[in-house]
Design an enzyme around this catalytic site. Structure first.
Site, PDB file in Angstrom:
ATOM      1  N   HIS A  80      -0.099   1.547  37.446  1.00 27.24           N
ATOM      2  CA  HIS A  80      -0.104   0.176  36.927  1.00 27.24           C
ATOM      3  C   HIS A  80      -0.928   0.062  35.642  1.00 27.24           C
ATOM      4  O   HIS A  80      -1.409  -1.014  35.293  1.00 27.24           O
ATOM      5  CB  HIS A  80      -0.621  -0.827  37.969  1.00 27.24           C
ATOM      6  CG  HIS A  80       0.060  -0.720  39.289  1.00 27.24           C
ATOM      7  ND1 HIS A  80       1.296  -1.272  39.537  1.00 27.24           N
ATOM      8  CD2 HIS A  80      -0.316  -0.083  40.428  1.00 27.24           C
ATOM      9  CE1 HIS A  80       1.656  -0.995  40.785  1.00 27.24           C
ATOM     10  NE2 HIS A  80       0.707  -0.266  41.340  1.00 27.24           N
ATOM     11  N   SER A 126       2.863   9.255   7.357  1.00 32.62           N
ATOM     12  CA  SER A 126       3.030   7.838   7.040  1.00 32.62           C
ATOM     13  C   SER A 126       3.091   7.713   5.523  1.00 32.62           C
ATOM     14  O   SER A 126       2.407   8.436   4.806  1.00 32.62           O
ATOM     15  CB  SER A 126       1.857   7.023   7.596  1.00 32.62           C
ATOM     16  OG  SER A 126       1.817   5.727   7.023  1.00 32.62           O
TER      17      SER A 126
END
Length: 476
Positions: free
Chosen positions: A185, A309
């Site tokens: 979770h 990038s």
């Protein structure tokens, strides 16, 4: 401001004239190298080659079984020359067939005429009526598609997928002892090992590959509505079911005895659902790896000269896994559509499958491209063991499970004062971080037996992995 529509080069016109880099889809352009092997099996040219193969083998099959008076067995050289039509089917033949189809406006009829033109040179011009004998177009098409799909899957896609699973398995074995904090979770949870998590993925993917490898590739040859009507009208004395079965099985396919005009394509739907499921498991793997990269569990090895990038030089984007996600989604979407539409046909035949089946190569191509991306992505990863170790050290509260289970066992064994173990650990750990010293202090305060207390005092988050490392051995 200039009007781009009025001043730009018309790429469409260049494409029509044969511009090789002017493609509408990325699989035939940017990513062509990665998916090129599928062209041998699932391109339009490959489909036509397989149609010619089916037609010629059917002609030879009929002559060998002497089903028609006057069409006895061919000479071995004549059979060889017929098969040479298939083995030499290249660029010139592709162009010739395209010209014939432009006149017939029918792809399978063009194949029949293409073969008929060559029989005279082989010395069997009189057998021209035997080409496509008793066949409807779908008799040829279903067998041709089955042959192409079978080859594409077994020769290209399946080996690439197995190589990927082998690479994931190698990661599992190499890191089976590397402890890692679990995140059920999204929250810190009972530790595992990195290798065990890789092994889970390898095991899941292997099950799907085994299903895919067991696929039955079905085929039929039984006429316009699956009743052999034309066959028995022409030659009633022949057992046409036996002739059909031996022919289909001789092609390496499974004979389907009950069909309409089309082979029902159920096997295709089953295959595409299995491949789509493989895709989705792999997609899950990619999103997990992406997430682990984002929290520093993996370091990406820079590619010399590569840009991560356009504006941030420090970045190495996990582009391989991101590209794989996108291609797996596209592939699965197409495979789902094919699986849903190919099992339906109006009455005895409609032509929706004619258009949809032409996208099989696209669907498998995006999956193959994704597999290639994941393999390359894994090859550029290093495990950041220091980050994994620091994460474990910062989360001693995950030992709360172990402590409360020992308290339960001790209570059952008669050790007093160990009531409500879950609640006591909840009070200690929920909503707060617990360091090693605090956890050990709590353990010493419980009054456990000496053996149980020492086991817990010796335990660390990095040790609390159960038999995770041994579970990897299930991969073999």
């Amino acid at each position: 401001m200039a009007d781009p529509a009025g001043s730009r080069v018309e790429f469409a016109a260049l494409a029509r004239s044969g511009g090789t880099s002017l493609t509408l889809g990325p699989l035939d352009g940017r990513y062509r190298e990665a998916v090129a092997p599928l062209i041998d099996f699932l391109s339009e040219a490959a489909l036509n080659r397989d149609r010619i193969h089916v037609e010629i083998e059917w002609l030879i099959h009929l002559t060998r079984h002497s089903v028609l008076p006057g069409a006895g067995p061919l000479q071995e050289q004549q059979e060889d020359e017929l098969r040479d039509i298939v083995s030499t089917f290249g660029a010139d033949a592709v162009s010739e067939l395209a010209r014939i189809e432009a006149e017939t406006v029918h792809d399978v009829k063009a194949v029949e005429y293409f073969i008929g033109r060559r029989l005279g040179d082989i010395g069997i011009g009189r057998l021209k009526p035997l080409v496509h004998f008793g066949c409807t177009s779908e008799d040829v098409n279903n067998l041709s598609y089955a042959l192409g799909i079978k080859a594409a899957v077994t020769v290209t896609w399946l080996p690439a997928a197995r190589a990927l699973v082998d690479a994931i398995g190698d990661w599992a074995r190499a890191t089976k002892q590397t402890p890692m904090l679990s995140r059920t979770h999204g929250q810190p949870a009972t530790p595992t090992t990195l290798g065990k998590e890789f092994a889970v993925v390898a095991h899941r993917l292997t099950r799907q590959l085994d299903r895919i490898a067991a696929t039955e590739f079905l085929g039929k040859l039984n006429g316009a509505t699956g009743t052999y009507s034309a066959h028995y009208a022409a030659v009633p004395r022949v057992d046409w079911q036996a002739v059909s079965r031996s022919f289909v099985e001789g092609l390496g396919l499974t004979w389907n005895p009950l069909t309409t005009q089309i082979e029902s394509h159920d096997w295709q739907a089953e295959l595409y659902s299995d491949i789509a499921r493989f895709n989705r498991i792999l997609h899950n793997f990619c999103t997990d790896i992406w997430s682990y990269i984002s929290i520093g569990y993996f370091r990406q090895v820079p590619v010399p000269g590569a840009t991560g990038s356009s504006t941030m030089p420090h970045k190495i984007n996990p582009i391989r896994f991101e590209n794989a996600e996108a291609n797996l989604e596209i592939s699965s979407g197409l495979l789902d559509t094919l699986a849903a539409t190919l099992v339906t046909s109006r009455w005895q035949r409609d032509l929706t499958d004619s258009s949809s089946q032409r996208n099989i190569g696209v669907a498998l191509g995006h999956s193959l491209l994704a597999i290639s991306n994941v393999v390359k992505g894994l090859a550029r990863l290093d495990v950041a063991e220091d980050v994994l170790a620091a994460d474990l050290e910062a989360n001693w509260e995950v030992l709360g499970e172990a402590v409360q289970m020992v308290m339960r066992a001790e209570s059952i064994a008669g050790v007093p004062g160990l009531d409500d173990p879950y609640e006591r650990l909840k009070d200690l750990t929920r909503g707060r971080r617990v360091d090693g010293e605090r956890m050990k202090e709590f353990v010493r305060s419980l009054g456990l037996s000496a053996d149980a207390e020492q086991r817990l005092l010796d335990l660390t988050p990095g040790d609390y992995t159960g038999i995770a490392a041994r579970l990897v051995d299930h991969l073999g």
